[in-house]
Design a protein around this motif. Structure first.
Motif, PDB file in Angstrom:
ATOM      1  N   LEU A  90      -9.707  -4.405  -7.851  1.00 35.32           N
ATOM      2  CA  LEU A  90      -9.728  -5.830  -7.497  1.00 35.32           C
ATOM      3  C   LEU A  90      -8.317  -6.417  -7.584  1.00 35.32           C
ATOM      4  CD1 LEU A  90     -12.900  -7.004  -9.470  1.00 35.32           C
ATOM      5  CD2 LEU A  90     -12.667  -6.614  -7.006  1.00 35.32           C
ATOM      6  N   GLU A  91      -7.557  -5.965  -8.589  1.00 35.57           N
ATOM      7  CA  GLU A  91      -6.194  -6.486  -8.747  1.00 35.57           C
ATOM      8  C   GLU A  91      -5.295  -6.005  -7.612  1.00 35.57           C
ATOM      9  OE1 GLU A  91      -6.001  -7.184 -13.546  1.00 35.57           O
ATOM     10  OE2 GLU A  91      -5.702  -5.153 -12.817  1.00 35.57           O
ATOM     11  N   HIS A  92      -5.500  -4.748  -7.198  1.00 34.75           N
ATOM     12  CA  HIS A  92      -4.719  -4.259  -6.054  1.00 34.75           C
ATOM     13  C   HIS A  92      -4.994  -5.102  -4.812  1.00 34.75           C
ATOM     14  CE1 HIS A  92      -2.573  -0.789  -7.494  1.00 34.75           C
ATOM     15  NE2 HIS A  92      -3.633  -0.385  -8.164  1.00 34.75           N
ATOM     16  N   LEU A 127       5.315  -1.123  -5.151  1.00 33.91           N
ATOM     17  CA  LEU A 127       6.286  -1.620  -6.112  1.00 33.91           C
ATOM     18  C   LEU A 127       5.732  -2.817  -6.877  1.00 33.91           C
ATOM     19  CD1 LEU A 127       8.987  -1.524  -7.456  1.00 33.91           C
ATOM     20  CD2 LEU A 127       9.996  -2.689  -5.514  1.00 33.91           C
ATOM     21  N   ILE A 128       5.133  -3.778  -6.161  1.00 37.19           N
ATOM     22  CA  ILE A 128       4.585  -4.947  -6.848  1.00 37.19           C
ATOM     23  C   ILE A 128       3.475  -4.501  -7.804  1.00 37.19           C
ATOM     24  CG2 ILE A 128       3.445  -7.200  -6.559  1.00 37.19           C
ATOM     25  CD1 ILE A 128       6.377  -7.085  -5.626  1.00 37.19           C
ATOM     26  N   GLY A 129       2.674  -3.554  -7.356  1.00 37.07           N
ATOM     27  CA  GLY A 129       1.631  -2.997  -8.229  1.00 37.07           C
ATOM     28  C   GLY A 129       2.236  -2.365  -9.470  1.00 37.07           C
ATOM     29  N   ALA A 130       3.302  -1.575  -9.268  1.00 45.43           N
ATOM     30  CA  ALA A 130       3.934  -0.890 -10.402  1.00 45.43           C
ATOM     31  C   ALA A 130       4.563  -1.894 -11.365  1.00 45.43           C
ATOM     32  CB  ALA A 130       4.989   0.100  -9.911  1.00 45.43           C
ATOM     33  N   LEU A 131       5.168  -2.961 -10.814  1.00 42.55           N
ATOM     34  CA  LEU A 131       5.774  -3.979 -11.680  1.00 42.55           C
ATOM     35  C   LEU A 131       4.708  -4.663 -12.527  1.00 42.55           C
ATOM     36  CD1 LEU A 131       8.389  -5.663  -9.288  1.00 42.55           C
ATOM     37  CD2 LEU A 131       8.781  -3.949 -11.060  1.00 42.55           C
TER      38      LEU A 131
END
Ligand SMILES: Nc1ncnc2c1ncn2[C@@H]1O[C@H](COP(=O)(O)OP(=O)(O)O)[C@@H](O)[C@H]1O
Ligand SMILES: [Mg+2]
Length: 388
Positions: free
Chosen positions: A135-137, A119-123
């Motif tokens: 790297l961001e993940h 969810l945080i990734g999708a946001l």
């Protein structure tokens, strides 16, 4: 469910996607409904779903840009979640959500962790309008783990702080902060920037999947497309956990004014996944828009988005066509393989009248509203100033 009158035979017309599926007449319970403004689409959706509640079905409206399902939700004993600037309501994207029955503690913890990460990734991806790099993940993952282990009620501002200023113990070569900078600032918009005030504290509203109906009212934020997208991303993540419950039962998922929702790539991907899983989860999706060519305005020609939109239509074996503008007739007929006679019918359809294509069979139906339904569903009272 009773729908109305079959205009060819004069008999009554009933429809239930779950029953048709059980009888093997359709292979997926998804419905596409298209028609011009005022042709009676939303009213039909409201009738179909409220009439199915006594049969044990539940209803979920994951995003209602006009807020017109709110009154219906309250009337049937459900709940509408109204979100917008200046309202007290907060949604915490880090909520654990509904715990499906039959999971061990370990399975549940793993599921919560992966849902939060997704969810945080999708946001972040929604705000950045692109997919995240590996790297961001990692930057999100490390920050989330740190926040979740040291707080009982983790909230988004804590994660943002951690991404922007990682714990030195996690960041030995000092690169983590750099890797997470863009995601950190993207998420910061949700807690301190122009999108602030909705996601930055513990939730004040709960998503209770046992209610007969839940609707997410987006009428107060509809003009901010990033906000709509972010809110729907949160709500569909919670809904998925409710849907995965083997005891969750059957439910309608209604996407009214779907062309507005489909312009968000992340949402479209989720929608597509839910359509594919519809049988498995016991859900019937209903996608409502103006004309079939709305699907051609999604993404660029040949893009993955366009392909997804077309697959939604291909996966719906029930297509209901309400009144269409005359310039749309050819396209509609070609897309659905209508006969010349069926095509000629479309411009003359009255309010609540539609051509129903269920797999290869066709019906012309007048949707009949009970006077109480008419009063409850009416969308014109506000404009004409009539009393409720
Ligand atoms: N089957 C029907 N019988 C009578 N009136 C209807 C019927 N369906 C819709 N209406 C009326 O038509 C108006 C527009 O309906 P609505 O469902 O909001 O259309 P849409 O969603 O296609 O824009 C509403 O005032 C509604 O009460
Ligand atoms: Mg409508």
């Amino acid at each position: 469910m009773f729908v109305g009158q079959d205009l060819y035979s004069g008999g009554s017309f009933v429809y239930d996607p779950w029953v048709l599926y059980k009888q093997g007449l359709i292979t997926a319970p998804n419905v596409v409904l298209a028609g011009i403004v005022g042709s009676g689409k939303s009213s039909l959706a409201k009738s179909l779903y409220t009439r199915s509640i006594p049969f044990g079905r539940r209803v979920y409206v994951p995003g209602d840009p006009k807020g017109e399902h709110t009154a219906v939700a309250e009337m049937v004993g459900g709940k509408a979640i109204v979100l917008g600037h200046g309202l007290r309501n907060r949604l915490n994207p880090l909520d654990e959500g509904h715990r499906p029955s039959g999971l061990t503690d370990f399975e549940w913890t793993t599921q919560v962790a992966s849902r939060r990460r997704n969810l945080i990734g999708a946001l972040a991806a929604t705000v950045l309008e692109r997919s995240l790099s590996p790297l961001e993940h990692t930057a999100i993952d490390v920050a989330l783990t740190a926040v979740v282990t040291s707080n009982d009620v983790p909230i988004l501002p804590m994660v943002v702080d951690r991404i922007l200023t990682p714990d030195p113990a996690d960041d030995e070569d000092g690169r983590l902060a750099e890797d997470g900078r863009l995601v950190g600032h993207a998420l910061r918009r949700l807690v301190a920037g122009d999108l602030q005030g909705l996601f930055d504290g513990p939730s004040t509203v709960t998503f209770d999947p046992s209610l007969p109906m839940i609707s997410l009212d987006l009428s107060r934020v509809a003009e901010n497309s990033t906000l709509v997208s972010v809110l729907m991303t949160c709500s569909s993540a919670w809904m998925e956990s409710a849907l995965m419950d083997p005891n969750g039962g059957q439910r309608w998922v209604i996407y009214d004014e779907a062309w507005r929702l489909m312009s968000h790539p992340a949402l479209l991907k989720r929608m597509d996944a839910q359509w594919r899983m519809a049988r498995h989860y016991g859900i019937a999706n209903m996608l409502i828009f103006h004309k079939l060519t709305d699907l051609d305005n999604v993404g660029d020609s040949g893009s993955a988005m366009r392909a997804l939109a077309s697959s939604l239509l291909a996966n719906a074996e029930t297509r209901i066509i309400y009144r269409q503008e005359s310039d749309q007739l050819g396209v509609t007929a070609r897309t659905l393989g209508l006969t010349g006679t069926e095509q000629k019918l479309l411009p003359g359809l009255g309010t609540g009248q539609g051509l129903w294509r269920i797999k290869d069979r066709s019906f012309v139906i007048q949707h009949q509203l009970h006077p109480d339904e008419l009063a409850a569903f009416d969308t014109t009272t506000r404009m004409t100033g009539g009393a409720k």
